[in-house]
Design a protein around this motif. Sequence first.
Motif, short mmCIF file in Angstrom:
data_model
loop_
_atom_site.label_atom_id
_atom_site.label_comp_id
_atom_site.label_asym_id
_atom_site.label_seq_id
_atom_site.Cartn_x
_atom_site.Cartn_y
_atom_site.Cartn_z
N VAL A 15 -10.65 -1.30 13.35
CA VAL A 15 -9.77 -0.13 13.44
C VAL A 15 -8.30 -0.52 13.36
O VAL A 15 -7.46 0.31 13.03
CB VAL A 15 -10.07 0.64 14.74
N LEU A 16 -7.96 -1.77 13.65
CA LEU A 16 -6.57 -2.20 13.63
C LEU A 16 -5.92 -2.02 12.26
O LEU A 16 -4.84 -1.41 12.16
CB LEU A 16 -6.46 -3.65 14.10
N PRO A 17 -6.53 -2.53 11.16
CA PRO A 17 -5.89 -2.31 9.86
C PRO A 17 -5.81 -0.84 9.47
O PRO A 17 -4.85 -0.43 8.81
CB PRO A 17 -6.79 -3.10 8.89
N ALA A 18 -6.78 -0.03 9.90
CA ALA A 18 -6.73 1.40 9.60
C ALA A 18 -5.51 2.03 10.28
O ALA A 18 -4.80 2.86 9.69
CB ALA A 18 -8.01 2.08 10.07
N TYR A 19 -5.26 1.63 11.51
CA TYR A 19 -4.10 2.14 12.24
C TYR A 19 -2.81 1.74 11.55
O TYR A 19 -1.89 2.56 11.39
CB TYR A 19 -4.14 1.58 13.67
N LEU A 20 -2.70 0.47 11.18
CA LEU A 20 -1.47 -0.02 10.57
C LEU A 20 -1.25 0.62 9.19
O LEU A 20 -0.11 0.93 8.83
CB LEU A 20 -1.51 -1.54 10.46
N LEU A 21 -2.33 0.82 8.44
CA LEU A 21 -2.20 1.50 7.15
C LEU A 21 -1.71 2.94 7.35
O LEU A 21 -0.86 3.43 6.58
CB LEU A 21 -3.54 1.51 6.42
N GLY A 22 -2.24 3.60 8.35
CA GLY A 22 -1.78 4.95 8.64
C GLY A 22 -0.30 4.98 8.99
O GLY A 22 0.43 5.89 8.58
N LEU A 23 0.14 3.98 9.72
CA LEU A 23 1.54 3.90 10.13
C LEU A 23 2.47 3.77 8.92
O LEU A 23 3.45 4.50 8.79
CB LEU A 23 1.73 2.71 11.08
N SER A 28 0.79 -1.23 0.00
CA SER A 28 0.00 0.00 0.00
C SER A 28 0.82 1.29 0.00
O SER A 28 0.42 2.26 -0.66
CB SER A 28 -0.98 0.00 1.18
N PRO A 29 1.97 1.39 0.70
CA PRO A 29 2.72 2.66 0.63
C PRO A 29 3.13 3.04 -0.79
O PRO A 29 3.02 4.21 -1.18
CB PRO A 29 3.96 2.38 1.50
N LYS A 30 3.55 2.04 -1.58
CA LYS A 30 3.95 2.33 -2.96
C LYS A 30 2.75 2.74 -3.81
O LYS A 30 2.82 3.67 -4.61
CB LYS A 30 4.62 1.10 -3.56
N ILE A 31 1.63 2.02 -3.62
CA ILE A 31 0.43 2.34 -4.40
C ILE A 31 -0.10 3.73 -4.03
O ILE A 31 -0.44 4.53 -4.91
CB ILE A 31 -0.65 1.27 -4.17
N VAL A 32 -0.16 4.01 -2.73
CA VAL A 32 -0.66 5.30 -2.27
C VAL A 32 0.24 6.43 -2.77
O VAL A 32 -0.25 7.48 -3.21
CB VAL A 32 -0.76 5.32 -0.73
N LYS A 33 1.53 6.23 -2.70
CA LYS A 33 2.47 7.25 -3.17
C LYS A 33 2.27 7.54 -4.65
O LYS A 33 2.28 8.70 -5.09
CB LYS A 33 3.91 6.79 -2.91
N THR A 34 2.06 6.49 -5.45
CA THR A 34 1.82 6.66 -6.89
C THR A 34 0.52 7.41 -7.14
O THR A 34 0.48 8.34 -7.97
CB THR A 34 1.75 5.28 -7.58
N PHE A 35 -0.52 7.05 -6.42
CA PHE A 35 -1.81 7.73 -6.57
C PHE A 35 -1.69 9.20 -6.19
O PHE A 35 -2.25 10.07 -6.87
CB PHE A 35 -2.86 7.04 -5.70
N LEU A 36 -0.99 9.48 -5.10
CA LEU A 36 -0.84 10.87 -4.66
C LEU A 36 -0.10 11.70 -5.70
O LEU A 36 -0.46 12.85 -5.97
CB LEU A 36 -0.10 10.91 -3.32
N LEU A 47 -7.89 4.88 -0.38
CA LEU A 47 -7.71 4.64 1.05
C LEU A 47 -8.95 4.02 1.67
O LEU A 47 -8.87 3.07 2.47
CB LEU A 47 -7.37 5.95 1.77
N LEU A 48 -10.11 4.55 1.33
CA LEU A 48 -11.36 4.01 1.87
C LEU A 48 -11.58 2.56 1.43
O LEU A 48 -12.05 1.73 2.21
CB LEU A 48 -12.54 4.88 1.43
N LEU A 49 -11.21 2.25 0.18
CA LEU A 49 -11.33 0.88 -0.31
C LEU A 49 -10.45 -0.06 0.52
O LEU A 49 -10.90 -1.13 0.95
CB LEU A 49 -10.92 0.82 -1.78
N LEU A 50 -9.20 0.33 0.76
CA LEU A 50 -8.29 -0.50 1.55
C LEU A 50 -8.81 -0.68 2.98
O LEU A 50 -8.81 -1.79 3.52
CB LEU A 50 -6.90 0.13 1.58
#
Length: 295
Positions: free
Chosen positions: A130-138, A88-96, A111-114
């Motif tokens: 909420v756990l995956p949301a936290y880890l995705l944010g991290l 996800s960090p690579k995908i999110v960075k590309t999207f941004l 982000l909402l889909l993930l």
Amino acid sequence: MTFAKFVLHWSPDASKIAGIALSTTSDAVVYAVMVETGLNKMDIGKLILAACFVTDLGTVLALGILFANYNIWLALFIAAIAIAMVVSPKIVKTFLSRFEGHVSEPEIKLLLLLIFALGGLAAKANSEAVLPAYLLGLVCAGAFAHHRETMHHIRVTTFALLTPFYFLKAGALVQATAVFKSLGIIALLLIVKMITKLIGVYPLAKIFRMDTRTGAYTTLLMSTGLTFGTISALFGLTRGYITQEQYSTLVTVVIGSAIIPTLIAQSFFRPKVTALSSVQAEDEALAINEHKGGK
């Protein structure tokens, strides 16, 4: 947990829920306080926010470990989180980089889909969404560091839309009669929460050479609770681990812990910041250089 088990005589599962719910800190409250006071740009503000993050991550992990269904869904959930944290960090960075600024906000939809996909797996595993949301944010924090506009849009979406609906749901399940009936228990649990936080946080603050004022401020903000406390209590209620009366008691304690320590901290122990932190100094230097470059 010990107090709920041996003094209030709650069931073992209900005591675990109480212990987890009252061990949390409030990222929402602390974040709002840090931003409004400007301390989020100072080293002490970043330290407190990081500590709250670690605390809440620990409590969510405890919730998942103690109550998860150890079956194929849990295995799939863990595997999905592991893959998402790598990819996800690579995908999110590309999207941004490619889509930020588009009217349709595709990066926020991603982000909402993930979050919803991993949250659905968490629910199937009897863990907390909420756990995956936290880890995705991290893992995605680095990608968002240089995209302030998207960060602002996420904050608006969360605080203006998602958070109010969640608290409406959580509040609608509170029984007013149960609250008035349990006022004594509520006061005792609030005292126990604040004392245990004091014992756990203040000595560490002194070990790390914080002055008395800053140590007390840090301890009080670490004593707050709100979102994750109500999430833990709601988790217990919807899965039958606690009764509605116990839920009402815990939520009231959590709300009290969001208000009382914050008021005391802001009124009497707010740090007197006299110098810029290194991070803020770098940000301001960058802004000045950009301004000069524009000219």
